[in-house]
Write an enzyme that holds these catalytic residues in place. Structure first.
Site, PDB file in Angstrom:
ATOM      1  N   SER A 149      37.018  38.489  38.978  1.00  0.00           N
ATOM      2  CA  SER A 149      36.536  39.611  37.715  1.00  0.00           C
ATOM      3  C   SER A 149      37.940  40.172  37.286  1.00  0.00           C
ATOM      4  CB  SER A 149      35.913  40.700  38.329  1.00  0.00           C
ATOM      5  OG  SER A 149      35.924  41.880  37.676  1.00  0.00           O
ATOM      6  N   TYR A 163      35.606  47.188  45.155  1.00  0.00           N
ATOM      7  CA  TYR A 163      35.342  46.162  44.376  1.00  0.00           C
ATOM      8  C   TYR A 163      36.664  45.727  43.801  1.00  0.00           C
ATOM      9  CZ  TYR A 163      33.182  43.495  40.568  1.00  0.00           C
ATOM     10  OH  TYR A 163      32.986  42.290  39.750  1.00  0.00           O
TER      11      TYR A 163
END
Length: 265
Positions: A149, A163
């Protein structure tokens, strides 16, 4: 050279974890467009998993299971081995996110995210190593694509501590795995998405115009962006790309001007 020679996936078999929706489904559709023989997809929820397989056709084979645990990882590896003698492409896409204020961020939100986003890609690749090696040669390498990501490359404005840490870890783990597996002709890379509509990125899904306003090229990503990049990495075209992270984000990481810079007149 022809486009089929460069980007075709005919004769290959892939596994895409979390392949029933969102980015995983976009990748599956890209692989199908490139002519792949079979794609196995996994998810915890059987209903959506089987619906996706029915929608996409008989080259998509669903396997329900929870790969957030070692037991689930080993069960999936056994299931694939019972059906295939080799695996050409593994896409480690399944992931989780968790947001909470710093003072209240729970251990459960840390462990769930780190386990699925970092531990699972490593151990699933380890358990499928034999099948990947069986498919691999210098002229026809096997591929492992980790879905990371942009949040592993820069700090975002949300309190998603585990995350962001997990995606940064997976980017570095990609390089370390690549350094080991390249000698087996298994090439490991990472694909780092920006804003793509999904259940994990509800802002891009439900508020597309607002999300697009903060992206340099002024739109969110779609299946052509994600599927095409995944096909590049999986195909002959990507055979000289090893350990790299390809950022697919419309310019968020590399073409975004900080707010205190004025654009030239």
């Amino acid at each position: 050279m022809t486009l089929e020679e460069m980007f075709g996936l005919k004769g290959r078999v892939a596994l895409v974890t979390g392949g029933s929706r969102g980015i995983g489904r976009m990748i599956v559709e890209g692989f199908l467009g490139a002519g792949i023989d079979r794609v196995y997809i996994t998810a915890r929820k059987g209903g959506e998993l089987h619906e996706t397989a029915e929608e996409l056709g008989d080259r998509v084979i669903p396997i329900q299971g929870d790969i957030s645990t070692m037991e689930g990882i080993e069960e999936l590896a056994r299931e694939i081995a019972s059906k295939e003698g080799k695996l050409d492409i593994l896409v480690n896409n399944a992931g989780a996110a968790w947001g909470a204020d710093f003072e209240d961020f729970p251990e459960a939100g840390w462990d769930k995210v780190m386990d699925l986003n970092v531990k699972t890609p490593f151990f699933l690749t380890q358990k499928l190593h034999g099948l990947l090696k069986a498919a691999a040669s210098q002229d026809h390498p096997a591929k492992v694509i980790n879905i990371t990501s942009v949040d592993g490359q820069r700090v975002n404005p949300w309190e998603t501590y585990s995350y962001q840490a997990s995606k940064a870890a997976l980017i570095h783990l990609t390089r370390r795995m690549a350094a080991r597996l390249v000698k087996d002709h298994i090439y490991v890379t990472s694909l780092a998405p920006g804003a793509f509509p999904s259940n994990m990125n509800k802002a891009a899904r439900d508020h597309e115009e607002r999300s697009a306003a903060g992206i340099p090229n002024r739109r969110v990503g779609d299946k052509w962006d994600m599927g095409g990049t995944a096909v590049y990495l999986a195909s002959r075209a990507g055979d000289y790309t090893v350990g790299e992270t390809l950022t697919v984000d419309g310019g968020i990481v590399n073409a975004h001007l900080p707010s205190h810079f004025a654009e030239p007149a």
